[in-house]
Each structure stands twice: as structure tokens, then as C-alpha cells.
Write an enzyme that holds these catalytic residues in place. Structure first.
Site, short mmCIF file in Angstrom:
data_model
loop_
_atom_site.label_atom_id
_atom_site.label_comp_id
_atom_site.label_asym_id
_atom_site.label_seq_id
_atom_site.Cartn_x
_atom_site.Cartn_y
_atom_site.Cartn_z
CG ASN A 55 -10.56 10.31 16.44
OD1 ASN A 55 -9.35 10.22 16.65
ND2 ASN A 55 -11.06 10.99 15.42
CG HIS A 84 0.86 3.14 7.83
ND1 HIS A 84 -0.07 4.03 8.28
CD2 HIS A 84 0.20 2.37 6.92
CE1 HIS A 84 -1.23 3.83 7.68
NE2 HIS A 84 -1.09 2.82 6.85
CB ALA A 106 -2.21 10.73 13.83
CB SER A 120 -9.63 10.41 10.86
OG SER A 120 -8.62 10.02 9.96
CB CYS A 149 22.81 -2.01 1.99
SG CYS A 149 23.05 -3.52 2.92
NE ARG A 202 -2.61 9.88 6.43
CZ ARG A 202 -1.92 9.02 7.18
NH1 ARG A 202 -1.92 9.12 8.48
NH2 ARG A 202 -1.24 8.05 6.63
CB CYS A 220 19.23 -3.02 3.14
SG CYS A 220 19.55 -3.54 1.45
ZN ZN Z 1 21.44 -4.86 1.90
#
Ligand code: ZN
Length: 256
Positions: free
Chosen positions: A229, A131, A34, A205, A164, A46, A139
Site C-alpha cells: 500500500n 461491497h 481502492a 488502508s 421492478c 474515501r 431488484c
Molecule cells: Zn423484482
């Protein structure tokens, strides 16, 4: 959208040391969180006072189990309550893209879902998203990709996003709480980690697992570990170099 953070370099000596490490490396691997995107004005959800302290995250099982919860999830998405819409890559993203373009860095593993590495010019194939990605939907059954703009039209017209064509549930292409980590990106991140000789953390972090395992694996595998960081991280002690500074400023300094 919040104002972008001011990019001032405070520790020139550390940045100079990083520049030398880049010069000596055969294969750099970036790992971003982030903190690289807060410099583009994207809030770190967060952090204390961040989105998740104000709004309860929606878990995957809740999303699957309730049309009402899905409506709420889409409402949040199209309200832009997460602050992503319109954000642009900053100097940090552009520098990462430049090292990859030069062939000096192999890829970027990211915990972010904001698509800013791609917007900065890193080819899709060299962005490893742990992520997922919030800028489109898929879908959950047939994996068909649908653009958010199309779903937003439907949401504005009907108040929800329907299934979908195959009957599956549409969901933004992010990995939600309670959803298992994506297999292919996890495998690729692991492979790239083992191939790298310089592992550079930018703005994480290192508190979210299993993503935060990768710097540790790199270090155990003999790679140099660098952490840039603003705040101290859980793995600072493991790192060969720690820089608590603006990512954009550090990366601009070493990329000139
Ligand atoms: Zn689908």
C-alpha cells in the site's frame, strides 16, 4: 478520468522478498482495496479531497425511504461522478488474474465495486465482492439483475428508474452505508482466509470493518501477511512484510 499513476518500483529488495514468499506459498489469497484501482485512474472516494469529502454518501435507509433520494442516487450514477465509467484494469489487476489463472492463488477478496478484477480475466466465481458491484443493478426484492445501460435509457427518458416488474426497488448492486454486509461473500471470504497460507493485501488502508478483519484472521491462523500500500495502514505492525510502493510495479516485478 484522472491520469493513471506512474508505476515505478522504489524498493526492489522488498519486492524480491515478496517473490520468494509467493514461490514458497501453497495457497495465496489476495485482498484488494481502492489503492489497486487508483492506478487505473479511479479516485479513492474515501481519501481527503475524494468524492465523499465533497458529496454526502446516500445511506441505504434514505434510498429505500424516498423516491427523491433514489432519483439523486441514479443521477449521480449516470453522471459518472464517481469516475468509474471506462476505467480499465491495470498491471496490478492483470498480475492478480495471472496468479489465479496459474492456480497459485485461490481467489481475490475485494472491497472495490468497479468490476476490474473480472475485466482483467478473473472468473466471477473467484472474485469475492464484499461491497458489491457498481456495474449492474438488482431488484432489492426478487434479486433480478438488470444492466445499467438499460436503466440509463429509462432514466434519460423519464428522469428516474421505476420499480421492478415485481414491484421491488431497483438499486445498483453495491452495498451502501447502512446496508448489511452480503452473507455469502462474507462467508466465502472467511473460508478462503482460513485456507490461505499467504494473505496479500493490495491497496487497502484496512480501516473499513468488518472487511479489514480478514488480514487479522489470516495472521492469527498462521498465514503470512503481506501489505502492499502506498500509505501506512493500521495493520502494518501485524504484517510479515510491508511494501509502501506502487502495486502495479511490485506485482509486475514479482510476476515476471
Ligand atoms: Zn423484482
Amino acid at each position: 478520468m484522472a491520469a493513471a499513476t506512474e508505476l515505478t518500483l522504489t524498493d526492489t529488495a522488498a519486492a524480491d522478498q515478496l517473490r520468494e514468499m509467493f514461490a514458497d506459498s501453497r495457497r495465496i489469497l489476495f485482498f484488494t482495496g481502492a489503492g489497486i484501482s487508483t492506478e487505473s485512474g479511479i479516485p479513492d472516494f474515501r481519501s481527503p479531497g475524494g468524492l465523499w469529502s465533497k458529496m454526502k454518501p446516500i445511506y441505504f435507509q434514505e434510498f429505500i425511504g424516498s423516491e427523491e433520494i433514489r432519483r439523486e442516487a441514479w443521477r449521480r450514477r449516470f453522471d459518472n461522478s464517481d469516475g468509474w465509467v471506462g476505467a480499465q484494469p491495470n498491471q496490478g489487476h492483470l498480475a492478480v488474474a495471472e496468479w489465479i489463472r496459474r492456480g497459485k492463488a485461490a481467489a481475490v477478496i475485494t472491497q472495490n465495486v468497479d468490476n476490474l478484477h473480472q475485466l482483467a480475466g478473473v472468473p466471477e466465481s473467484q472474485v469475492i465482492e464484499l461491497h458489491g458491484n457498481s456495474t449492474y443493478a438488482r431488484c432489492l426484492t426478487c434479486q433480478r439483475r438488470v444492466e445499467l445501460a438499460d436503466l440509463e435509457k429509462e432514466f434519460q427518458a423519464t428522469g428516474n428508474v421505476g420499480p421492478c416488474d415485481c414491484g421491488g426497488i431497483m438499486k445498483s448492486a453495491t452495498i451502501s452505508f447502512g446496508q448489511s454486509m452480503p452473507e455469502l461473500p462474507m462467508r466465502r471470504a472467511h473460508e478462503e482466509t482460513l485456507l490461505s497460507d499467504l494473505f496479500v493485501v493490495l491497496g487497502s488502508s484496512l480501516s473499513v470493518f468488518p472487511a479489514a478483519e480478514f488480514p487479522r484472521i489470516a495472521s492469527h491462523n498462521g498465514a503470512s501477511l503481506v501489505i502492499v500500500n502506498r500509505e501506512p495502514t493500521q495493520m502494518d505492525e501485524l504484517a510479515d512484510l510491508v511494501i509502501h510502493d506502487s502495486i502495479g510495479a511490485v506485482m509486475t516485478h514479482i510476476s515476471q
